[in-house]
Design a protein around this motif. Structure first.
Motif, PDB file in Angstrom:
ATOM      1  N   THR A 184       0.840  -1.199   0.000  1.00  0.00           N
ATOM      2  CA  THR A 184       0.000   0.000   0.000  1.00  0.00           C
ATOM      3  C   THR A 184       0.873   1.246   0.000  1.00  0.00           C
ATOM      4  O   THR A 184       0.598   2.214  -0.724  1.00  0.00           O
ATOM      5  CB  THR A 184      -0.935   0.007   1.214  1.00  0.00           C
ATOM      6  N   PHE A 185       1.934   1.239   0.793  1.00  0.00           N
ATOM      7  CA  PHE A 185       2.880   2.357   0.804  1.00  0.00           C
ATOM      8  C   PHE A 185       3.617   2.448  -0.531  1.00  0.00           C
ATOM      9  O   PHE A 185       3.845   3.545  -1.053  1.00  0.00           O
ATOM     10  CB  PHE A 185       3.864   2.196   1.965  1.00  0.00           C
ATOM     11  N   GLN A 186       3.983   1.297  -1.071  1.00  0.00           N
ATOM     12  CA  GLN A 186       4.688   1.300  -2.354  1.00  0.00           C
ATOM     13  C   GLN A 186       3.835   1.887  -3.474  1.00  0.00           C
ATOM     14  O   GLN A 186       4.354   2.548  -4.377  1.00  0.00           O
ATOM     15  CB  GLN A 186       5.102  -0.129  -2.723  1.00  0.00           C
ATOM     16  N   TYR A 187       2.544   1.651  -3.403  1.00  0.00           N
ATOM     17  CA  TYR A 187       1.624   2.139  -4.437  1.00  0.00           C
ATOM     18  C   TYR A 187       1.701   3.659  -4.557  1.00  0.00           C
ATOM     19  O   TYR A 187       1.809   4.204  -5.665  1.00  0.00           O
ATOM     20  CB  TYR A 187       0.211   1.692  -4.069  1.00  0.00           C
ATOM     21  N   PHE A 188       1.671   4.352  -3.439  1.00  0.00           N
ATOM     22  CA  PHE A 188       1.672   5.813  -3.478  1.00  0.00           C
ATOM     23  C   PHE A 188       3.082   6.374  -3.688  1.00  0.00           C
ATOM     24  O   PHE A 188       3.254   7.414  -4.336  1.00  0.00           O
ATOM     25  CB  PHE A 188       1.044   6.367  -2.200  1.00  0.00           C
ATOM     26  N   TYR A 189       4.090   5.669  -3.168  1.00  0.00           N
ATOM     27  CA  TYR A 189       5.470   6.105  -3.424  1.00  0.00           C
ATOM     28  C   TYR A 189       5.770   6.051  -4.922  1.00  0.00           C
ATOM     29  O   TYR A 189       6.385   6.977  -5.475  1.00  0.00           O
ATOM     30  CB  TYR A 189       6.440   5.206  -2.655  1.00  0.00           C
ATOM     31  N   ALA A 190       5.342   4.980  -5.586  1.00  0.00           N
ATOM     32  CA  ALA A 190       5.610   4.833  -7.020  1.00  0.00           C
ATOM     33  C   ALA A 190       4.932   5.929  -7.834  1.00  0.00           C
ATOM     34  O   ALA A 190       5.396   6.266  -8.933  1.00  0.00           O
ATOM     35  CB  ALA A 190       5.139   3.461  -7.496  1.00  0.00           C
ATOM     36  N   ARG A 191       3.857   6.486  -7.303  1.00  0.00           N
ATOM     37  CA  ARG A 191       3.133   7.560  -8.002  1.00  0.00           C
ATOM     38  C   ARG A 191       3.557   8.947  -7.546  1.00  0.00           C
ATOM     39  O   ARG A 191       2.957   9.954  -7.950  1.00  0.00           O
ATOM     40  CB  ARG A 191       1.620   7.361  -7.790  1.00  0.00           C
ATOM     41  N   ASN A 192       4.575   8.987  -6.666  1.00  0.00           N
ATOM     42  CA  ASN A 192       5.072  10.258  -6.134  1.00  0.00           C
ATOM     43  C   ASN A 192       3.944  11.059  -5.485  1.00  0.00           C
ATOM     44  O   ASN A 192       3.904  12.286  -5.553  1.00  0.00           O
ATOM     45  CB  ASN A 192       5.744  11.082  -7.242  1.00  0.00           C
ATOM     46  N   ASP A 193       3.035  10.351  -4.835  1.00  0.00           N
ATOM     47  CA  ASP A 193       1.877  10.975  -4.202  1.00  0.00           C
ATOM     48  C   ASP A 193       2.186  11.181  -2.724  1.00  0.00           C
ATOM     49  O   ASP A 193       1.825  10.367  -1.866  1.00  0.00           O
ATOM     50  CB  ASP A 193       0.642  10.086  -4.395  1.00  0.00           C
ATOM     51  N   MET A 194       2.864  12.290  -2.427  1.00  0.00           N
ATOM     52  CA  MET A 194       3.302  12.543  -1.062  1.00  0.00           C
ATOM     53  C   MET A 194       2.121  12.806  -0.132  1.00  0.00           C
ATOM     54  O   MET A 194       2.136  12.426   1.042  1.00  0.00           O
ATOM     55  CB  MET A 194       4.271  13.729  -1.027  1.00  0.00           C
ATOM     56  N   GLU A 195       1.092  13.460  -0.644  1.00  0.00           N
ATOM     57  CA  GLU A 195      -0.084  13.723   0.183  1.00  0.00           C
ATOM     58  C   GLU A 195      -0.707  12.410   0.660  1.00  0.00           C
ATOM     59  O   GLU A 195      -1.075  12.265   1.831  1.00  0.00           O
ATOM     60  CB  GLU A 195      -1.112  14.531  -0.614  1.00  0.00           C
ATOM     61  N   ALA A 196      -0.816  11.451  -0.231  1.00  0.00           N
ATOM     62  CA  ALA A 196      -1.384  10.152   0.145  1.00  0.00           C
ATOM     63  C   ALA A 196      -0.464   9.404   1.108  1.00  0.00           C
ATOM     64  O   ALA A 196      -0.938   8.742   2.047  1.00  0.00           O
ATOM     65  CB  ALA A 196      -1.637   9.312  -1.105  1.00  0.00           C
ATOM     66  N   LEU A 197       0.846   9.485   0.900  1.00  0.00           N
ATOM     67  CA  LEU A 197       1.787   8.828   1.814  1.00  0.00           C
ATOM     68  C   LEU A 197       1.658   9.381   3.226  1.00  0.00           C
ATOM     69  O   LEU A 197       1.690   8.631   4.208  1.00  0.00           O
ATOM     70  CB  LEU A 197       3.216   9.003   1.317  1.00  0.00           C
ATOM     71  N   VAL A 198       1.532  10.699   3.320  1.00  0.00           N
ATOM     72  CA  VAL A 198       1.360  11.318   4.640  1.00  0.00           C
ATOM     73  C   VAL A 198       0.064  10.836   5.277  1.00  0.00           C
ATOM     74  O   VAL A 198       0.036  10.448   6.455  1.00  0.00           O
ATOM     75  CB  VAL A 198       1.379  12.853   4.520  1.00  0.00           C
ATOM     76  N   ALA A 199      -1.032  10.836   4.516  1.00  0.00           N
ATOM     77  CA  ALA A 199      -2.324  10.416   5.051  1.00  0.00           C
ATOM     78  C   ALA A 199      -2.291   8.952   5.480  1.00  0.00           C
ATOM     79  O   ALA A 199      -2.838   8.582   6.533  1.00  0.00           O
ATOM     80  CB  ALA A 199      -3.417  10.645   4.009  1.00  0.00           C
ATOM     81  N   LEU A 200      -1.651   8.099   4.679  1.00  0.00           N
ATOM     82  CA  LEU A 200      -1.568   6.678   4.994  1.00  0.00           C
ATOM     83  C   LEU A 200      -0.734   6.456   6.256  1.00  0.00           C
ATOM     84  O   LEU A 200      -1.108   5.657   7.127  1.00  0.00           O
ATOM     85  CB  LEU A 200      -0.967   5.920   3.814  1.00  0.00           C
ATOM     86  N   THR A 201       0.381   7.146   6.352  1.00  0.00           N
ATOM     87  CA  THR A 201       1.241   7.010   7.530  1.00  0.00           C
ATOM     88  C   THR A 201       0.505   7.437   8.791  1.00  0.00           C
ATOM     89  O   THR A 201       0.546   6.741   9.821  1.00  0.00           O
ATOM     90  CB  THR A 201       2.517   7.846   7.347  1.00  0.00           C
ATOM     91  N   GLU A 202      -0.183   8.559   8.730  1.00  0.00           N
ATOM     92  CA  GLU A 202      -0.928   9.030   9.898  1.00  0.00           C
ATOM     93  C   GLU A 202      -2.030   8.042  10.272  1.00  0.00           C
ATOM     94  O   GLU A 202      -2.275   7.778  11.454  1.00  0.00           O
ATOM     95  CB  GLU A 202      -1.507  10.415   9.619  1.00  0.00           C
ATOM     96  N   ALA A 215       7.399   8.844  10.363  1.00  0.00           N
ATOM     97  CA  ALA A 215       7.628   7.726   9.457  1.00  0.00           C
ATOM     98  C   ALA A 215       8.751   6.813   9.943  1.00  0.00           C
ATOM     99  O   ALA A 215       8.672   5.587   9.799  1.00  0.00           O
ATOM    100  CB  ALA A 215       7.940   8.253   8.059  1.00  0.00           C
ATOM    101  N   MET A 216       9.800   7.399  10.538  1.00  0.00           N
ATOM    102  CA  MET A 216      10.888   6.560  11.049  1.00  0.00           C
ATOM    103  C   MET A 216      10.402   5.720  12.216  1.00  0.00           C
ATOM    104  O   MET A 216      10.756   4.531  12.345  1.00  0.00           O
ATOM    105  CB  MET A 216      12.073   7.413  11.472  1.00  0.00           C
ATOM    106  N   GLY A 217       9.564   6.310  13.058  1.00  0.00           N
ATOM    107  CA  GLY A 217       8.988   5.552  14.157  1.00  0.00           C
ATOM    108  C   GLY A 217       8.118   4.415  13.653  1.00  0.00           C
ATOM    109  O   GLY A 217       8.125   3.312  14.213  1.00  0.00           O
ATOM    110  N   LEU A 218       7.353   4.681  12.593  1.00  0.00           N
ATOM    111  CA  LEU A 218       6.529   3.639  11.997  1.00  0.00           C
ATOM    112  C   LEU A 218       7.402   2.502  11.470  1.00  0.00           C
ATOM    113  O   LEU A 218       7.117   1.319  11.714  1.00  0.00           O
ATOM    114  CB  LEU A 218       5.679   4.222  10.873  1.00  0.00           C
TER     115      LEU A 218
END
Length: 470
Positions: A184-202, A215-218
Motif C-alpha cells: 500500500t505504501f509502495q503504491y503511493f510512493y511509485a506515483r510520487n503521491d506525497m499527500e497520500a503517503l502522509v495520510a496513509l502514515t498518519e 515515518a521513522m517511528g513507523l
C-alpha cells in the motif's frame, strides 16, 4: 432475525484514490459451510443472526448491510522480487470496520467476492479448497498465539469456479486489524503521491501504533513486529509460501494464506508453494525475505523521513531486524526446549537439534512434542549417536516440561489432513472440517480423541505442493 453491525469505516474516509468503491458481486445459491461463533461474539455480532438467511446473504456478498461502505483497496508490490505497480484487491471487498469487544478496530472483508478493477483478467472468485484451507490454518495460528487475520465464515456459492478444472465456489469472510500492506505504501510512493503517503502514515500510526511518531517511528515499529512474527513462524515450522510485499501486513499479522504449509519432515530448505520454483520463500529464507520486504517499506517512506539524509538511519533500522529476530528466535526455542532464554547454551543446543532433525528428516512437530512429553522421538533421529549426546546435554539442564507442552503444539493442520478435509467438503461431507476445527481450537492439549490427527503422513499421503487458488 435482524442482523445489526455497528460499522465505523475509517479507511473509507481516506481519499478516493486509496480504493474503488464497489459492492460484492452476488452469488447463485449461498450456503453456510462454517461459522466462527466465538469470533462473531468478539466482534459484537450475533452468531444466530449471522447464521440466518439474512446473515448468510451478507457473508456471501448478496446483501450489503446497513452502514457498510464496500470497497476494493489499491496497492502495489514486489511479487517474487518482480515489481508490479498496481495490484489491489482483485477478488476481495472490504465491507467495513467494527470496534470489537476489547476496543480494537477490525476489518471485515469478503474474499472471493467477484471482479474488481484490480482483477487483472481474473474472475474475482475463490473455490472451496483455498477458502477452507485459510479458515482452518488461520484459526489454528490464532489458537497457537500467532498474530494473524482470522476467519469469520465460509460460504459455498452454488457456482462453478474454473481453475485447472472445475471446482465449487466459496467466499471467505476474513477479519483483520487492517488489510494495509507494505505494498500500500509502495503504491503511493511509485506515483510520487506525497499527500497520500502522509495520510496513509498518519492513519496507520493512529490505528496500529498509537504513541509512535513519524515515518521513522513507523518503520521501526513494523520492523519489530515482523521480526517477532517470523521468529514465531519458524518456531512452529510454518512456511508462508508467498511473502510478497503485498502479502506483508504493516499491523504485524500473518495475512494471505495461499500456498502456506506446516512442515512435516524438517529441513530448512523446504518449499511447498507450487509457484516458488527457486525457493525464494523456503523455510530458512523467511527472515531474510522479511528484511528485504521491509527495505522496500523504508524506501517508500524515505520522502517522509528526509530522503537521502535519512538513508543511514533507515538502513540501520532495517538491519536491526536481524538482532530482534535472533532474540525472539532464542526466546521461542528456549520455551520449546524448556530452558531459560538467558542461558547461553540455548542457541547452540537448538541448532544442534535442528541439524540432527534435518539430517534424518525428523518430523518437526512430533519431535518437539515428544521431548515435551518425555516420549519417543522419530526412530531415525533416536538412532543417531549425535542425538543421544545432544539429549544428555539437554537433559542435564533439567528442562521444564510443563513449559515445553505450552510451547509445542500436539496438533497442527497437517497438509494431508487439510487436503483430505477439502476433498471431503467438495463431496459434501463437512465432518472432517468440523473435527479439524474442534481439534485445532486447543492445539496444545493432549486429547486422545484426536491422536489420529497428530500422526505424520504415510508416503502415499504426503503433500509436496500447495497452491494459491487464484
Amino acid at each position: 432475525m435482524t442482523l445489526h453491525i455497528a460499522f465505523d469505516n475509517s479507511y473509507a474516509r481516506l481519499p478516493d484514490r486509496f480504493y474503488v468503491r464497489q459492492a460484492p458481486v452476488p452469488v447463485a445459491e449461498p450456503r453456510l459451510l462454517a461459522l466462527n461463533e466465538p469470533l462473531a461474539r468478539d466482534l459484537g455480532l450475533d452468531p444466530a443472526a449471522l447464521g440466518s438467511p439474512e446473515g448468510i446473504a451478507m457473508l456471501a456478498g448478496n446483501a450489503v448491510p446497513e452502514g457498510a461502505e464496500p470497497l476494493a483497496q489499491a496497492y502495489a508490490g514486489h511479487q517474487f522480487g518482480g515489481w508490479n505497480p498496481q495490484l489491489g484487491d482483485g477478488r476481495a471487498i472490504l465491507l467495513g470496520e467494527v470496534v470489537d469487544q476489547s476496543g480494537q478496530r477490525r476489518d471485515i472483508q469478503l474474499k472471493g467476492a467477484g471482479r474488481t478493477p484490480f482483477s487483472r483478467m481474473g474472475d474475482g472468485r475463490a473455490w472451496v479448497g483455498p477458502v477452507l484451507r485459510e479458515f482452518v490454518v488461520s484459526e489454528a495460528m490464532h489458537a497457537m498465539g500467532v498474530p494473524t487475520t482470522r476467519a469469520l465464515s465460509a460460504v459455498a456459492t452454488g457456482e462453478t469456479i474454473r481453475r485447472e478444472r472445475a471446482y465449487p465456489g466459496a467466499v471467505l469472510a476474513r477479519v483483520a486489524s487492517s488489510h494495509i500492506r507494505v505494498g500500500t505504501f509502495q503504491y503511493f510512493y511509485a506515483r510520487n503521491d506525497m499527500e497520500a503517503l502522509v495520510a496513509l502514515t498518519e492513519h496507520v500510526l493512529q490505528r496500529h501504533y498509537p504513541g509512535v511518531e513519524g515515518a521513522m517511528g513507523l518503520l521501526r515499529a513494523v520492523v519489530d513486529r515482523q521480526a517477532r512474527l517470523v521468529a514465531q513462524w519458524m518456531s512452529l515450522g510454518f512456511i508462508h509460501g508467498v511473502m510478497n510485499t503485498d502479502n506483508m501486513a504493516v499491523s504485524g499479522e500473518t495475512i494471505d494464506y495461499g500456498p502456506c504449509a506446516f512442515m512435516d519432515a524438517y529441513h530448512p530448505d523446504t518449499v511447498f508453494s507450487s509457484i516458488d520454483a527457486y525457493g525464494r520463500y523456503a523455510y530458512r529464507q523467511q527472515p531474510q525475505v522479511a528484511a528485504w520486504n521491509l527495505a522496500q517499506l523504508a524506501t517508500a517512506l524515505l520522502p517522509l523521513m528526509g530522503n537521502e539524509a535519512a538513508i543511514p538511519e533507515a538502513t540501520e533500522v532495517v538491519q536491526g531486524l536481524a538482532g530482534i529476530y535472533a532474540e525472539e528466535w532464542t526466546r521461542r526455542f528456549a520455551a520449546k526446549l524448556g530452558l531459560d532464554p538467558a542461558d547461553p547454551d540455548v542457541q547452540p543446543l537448538a541448532t544442534r537439534l535442528l541439524d540432527q532433525m534435518a539430517a534424518t528428516w525428523a518430523d518437526f512437530t512430533l519431535t518437539f512434542r515428544a521431548l515435551a512429553e518425555d516420549g519417543e522421538v522419530p526412530a531415525d533421529l533416536a538412532a543417531q549417536p549425535a542425538f543421544q549426546d545432544w539429549r544428555r546435554d539437554w537433559e542435564a539442564k533439567s528442562p521444564d516440561r510443563d513449559a515445553m507442552r505450552a510451547a509445542n503444539p500436539a496438533i497442527i493442520p497437517r497438509n494431508h489432513r487439510v487436503e483430505a478435509m477439502i476433498q471431503a467438503a467438495v463431496a459434501g461431507d463437512l465432518a472432517p472440517l468440523d473435527e479439524l476445527r474442534e481439534a485445532l481450537a486447543r492445539p496444545f492439549d493432549s486429547d486422545s480423541r484426536f491422536d489420529h490427527l497428530r500422526v505424520p503422513p504415510q508416503e502415499e499421503e504426503r503433500v509436496v505442493q500447495t497452491f494459491c487458488g487464484t
